[in-house]
Design an enzyme around this catalytic site. Sequence first.
Site, PDB file in Angstrom:
ATOM      1  N   ARG A  48     -99.142  26.876 -32.136  1.00  0.00           N
ATOM      2  CA  ARG A  48     -98.516  27.183 -30.848  1.00  0.00           C
ATOM      3  C   ARG A  48     -99.493  27.955 -29.979  1.00  0.00           C
ATOM      4  O   ARG A  48    -100.575  28.307 -30.426  1.00  0.00           O
ATOM      5  CB  ARG A  48     -97.193  27.957 -31.045  1.00  0.00           C
ATOM      6  CG  ARG A  48     -97.229  28.886 -32.183  1.00  0.00           C
ATOM      7  CD  ARG A  48     -97.072  30.364 -32.029  1.00  0.00           C
ATOM      8  NE  ARG A  48     -97.239  30.917 -30.740  1.00  0.00           N
ATOM      9  CZ  ARG A  48     -98.291  31.644 -30.389  1.00  0.00           C
ATOM     10  NH1 ARG A  48     -99.307  31.888 -31.240  1.00  0.00           N
ATOM     11  NH2 ARG A  48     -98.383  32.174 -29.186  1.00  0.00           N
ATOM     12  N   GLY A  49     -99.071  28.211 -28.731  1.00  0.00           N
ATOM     13  CA  GLY A  49     -99.979  28.847 -27.773  1.00  0.00           C
ATOM     14  C   GLY A  49    -100.681  27.731 -27.007  1.00  0.00           C
ATOM     15  O   GLY A  49    -101.203  26.789 -27.619  1.00  0.00           O
ATOM     16  N   ALA A  50    -100.684  27.828 -25.666  1.00  0.00           N
ATOM     17  CA  ALA A  50    -101.115  26.693 -24.846  1.00  0.00           C
ATOM     18  C   ALA A  50    -102.517  26.148 -25.195  1.00  0.00           C
ATOM     19  O   ALA A  50    -102.659  24.951 -25.480  1.00  0.00           O
ATOM     20  CB  ALA A  50    -101.015  27.076 -23.374  1.00  0.00           C
ATOM     21  N   GLN A 197     -92.917  36.192 -31.644  1.00  0.00           N
ATOM     22  CA  GLN A 197     -94.382  36.018 -31.661  1.00  0.00           C
ATOM     23  C   GLN A 197     -95.108  37.349 -31.460  1.00  0.00           C
ATOM     24  O   GLN A 197     -96.223  37.531 -31.956  1.00  0.00           O
ATOM     25  CB  GLN A 197     -94.822  35.039 -30.563  1.00  0.00           C
ATOM     26  CG  GLN A 197     -94.461  33.587 -30.821  1.00  0.00           C
ATOM     27  CD  GLN A 197     -93.124  33.201 -30.192  1.00  0.00           C
ATOM     28  OE1 GLN A 197     -92.220  34.032 -30.079  1.00  0.00           O
ATOM     29  NE2 GLN A 197     -92.985  31.961 -29.794  1.00  0.00           N
ATOM     30  N   ASP A 238     -98.656  29.405 -19.854  1.00  0.00           N
ATOM     31  CA  ASP A 238     -98.503  28.030 -20.355  1.00  0.00           C
ATOM     32  C   ASP A 238     -98.745  26.992 -19.276  1.00  0.00           C
ATOM     33  O   ASP A 238     -99.158  25.873 -19.558  1.00  0.00           O
ATOM     34  CB  ASP A 238     -97.113  27.839 -20.965  1.00  0.00           C
ATOM     35  CG  ASP A 238     -97.057  28.511 -22.327  1.00  0.00           C
ATOM     36  OD1 ASP A 238     -96.860  29.741 -22.363  1.00  0.00           O
ATOM     37  OD2 ASP A 238     -97.294  27.814 -23.326  1.00  0.00           O
ATOM     38  N   ASN A 248     -94.725  31.367 -18.591  1.00  0.00           N
ATOM     39  CA  ASN A 248     -95.163  31.953 -19.860  1.00  0.00           C
ATOM     40  C   ASN A 248     -93.900  32.232 -20.679  1.00  0.00           C
ATOM     41  O   ASN A 248     -92.775  31.995 -20.232  1.00  0.00           O
ATOM     42  CB  ASN A 248     -95.988  33.223 -19.613  1.00  0.00           C
ATOM     43  CG  ASN A 248     -96.664  33.726 -20.885  1.00  0.00           C
ATOM     44  OD1 ASN A 248     -97.321  32.966 -21.594  1.00  0.00           O
ATOM     45  ND2 ASN A 248     -96.494  34.990 -21.210  1.00  0.00           N
ATOM     46  N   LYS A 249     -94.088  32.724 -21.861  1.00  0.00           N
ATOM     47  CA  LYS A 249     -92.980  32.957 -22.804  1.00  0.00           C
ATOM     48  C   LYS A 249     -91.795  33.648 -22.138  1.00  0.00           C
ATOM     49  O   LYS A 249     -91.965  34.579 -21.350  1.00  0.00           O
ATOM     50  CB  LYS A 249     -93.521  33.780 -23.978  1.00  0.00           C
ATOM     51  CG  LYS A 249     -92.531  34.153 -25.046  1.00  0.00           C
ATOM     52  CD  LYS A 249     -91.749  32.981 -25.606  1.00  0.00           C
ATOM     53  CE  LYS A 249     -92.628  31.848 -26.117  1.00  0.00           C
ATOM     54  NZ  LYS A 249     -91.816  30.593 -26.373  1.00  0.00           N
TER      55      LYS A 249
HETATM   56  O1  MRU Z   1     -93.778  29.136 -27.640  1.00  0.00           O
HETATM   57  P1  MRU Z   1     -95.195  29.605 -27.798  1.00  0.00           P
HETATM   58  O2  MRU Z   1     -95.382  30.573 -28.914  1.00  0.00           O
HETATM   59  O3  MRU Z   1     -96.156  28.424 -27.869  1.00  0.00           O
HETATM   60  O4  MRU Z   1     -95.502  30.373 -26.443  1.00  0.00           O
HETATM   61  C1  MRU Z   1     -96.793  30.901 -26.259  1.00  0.00           C
HETATM   62  C2  MRU Z   1     -96.961  31.660 -25.000  1.00  0.00           C
HETATM   63  O5  MRU Z   1     -96.069  31.767 -24.190  1.00  0.00           O
HETATM   64  C3  MRU Z   1     -98.340  32.198 -24.723  1.00  0.00           C
HETATM   65  O6  MRU Z   1     -98.283  33.366 -23.973  1.00  0.00           O
HETATM   66  C4  MRU Z   1     -99.151  31.150 -23.928  1.00  0.00           C
HETATM   67  O7  MRU Z   1     -99.070  29.896 -24.535  1.00  0.00           O
HETATM   68  C5  MRU Z   1    -100.568  31.546 -23.789  1.00  0.00           C
HETATM   69  S1  MRU Z   1    -101.454  31.470 -25.298  1.00  0.00           S
HETATM   70  C6  MRU Z   1    -103.055  31.899 -24.965  1.00  0.00           C
END
Ligand code: MRU
Length: 351
Positions: A48-50, A197, A238, A248-249
């Site tokens: 996970r994470g963009a 997270q 994201d 973002n989250k």
């Molecule tokens: O649902 P997730 O854990 O994939 O969400 C991740 C986030 O919101 C992060 O802040 C974002 O992807 C940036 S990661 C460098």
Amino acid sequence: MKRPTPPIEWVQDHIRIIDQTLLPTEVQLVEIRTAAQAVDAIQRLAIRGAPALGAFGSLALVVALDEAGPATLSEAIAHLEECRTLVGDARPTAVNLRWAVDRVIDKAIRTSDDLASLRTALLDEAHAVAAEDEAACSEIGRLGHELLQEATSIGTHCNAGRLATAGTGTALAPMYAKAQAGEQLRVFASETRPLLQGARLTAWELEDAGIDVTVVPDGAMASTVLSGQVDAYIVGADRIAANGDTANKIGTVSHALAAREAGIPFYVAAPTSTIDINLPSGNHIEIEQRDEVEVHEITGKRITPQGVNAANPAFDVTPHHLITAIITEAGVLRAPFEGSIADALTRTGAP
Ligand code: MRU
């Protein structure tokens, strides 16, 4: 600093990831050898994470091609076209996933005239996506470190660190840079309900790096900030629209509002691959809606009464006027964001 296990690795003929759903209790490595395994890993947030989704999705195309074993170049291309949506749209909000999948497929098709060269081109381009992200993280770390020179106490949300990228992270990269420079640093990580997270991943990787981290319940972060304990915020992204509105989250916008009220800077850190120049504003960003069960349960145990509903939007959009600056590998972008974002993309040579 210790050298941590990379969250994504290409090993001979398959991908190896850390299953992030099990952290911090267990560091379990999982082998990904099929397209279905890749999609499942993305959807259940094992990876996970963009930016990490972009790097992983690129490698998943090689695995998918090997699994299909096409007999001709045209069969292979037809299969990759299926994977473009199967893998590229496995989660909808982080633009890096579809961006990377499109980039890798398009480059491989454009430059190959037989099956073997197609596979080589896919793998080479997938490695290039990861290498560029690693370099972007370093530059974001350097620029963010300069901006956060005076800050000794920094707030963040979710996880935008090593686990979420192919490098040292986006929001967490400046923190690693500060730590490496021996500067005083305390990080407040909000727990990030429902999948935690912040509490599980950010706390784990910062503690592993020897950085002082305090986990704060999501509901306690605003009062922590308003009581003057936090000097600045830095979060990941994201998808960033052309006007700077940032998905973002879920919960990010409440941190931005608290920062505005407290008069502290609210920085977004992201590579330019997270910018979606085709979307004029955040109103156009698709927000992933996840299964209610993630809200109803904590570590598999039901906490809500049977019969009640739950809503589970995975992301929110922070309006651009709440953002102090967007830290990218192409510079620190400030309002008016339409202009600074367009200029940054021109500098990177993005089409
Ligand atoms: O649902 P997730 O854990 O994939 O969400 C991740 C986030 O919101 C992060 O802040 C974002 O992807 C940036 S990661 C460098």
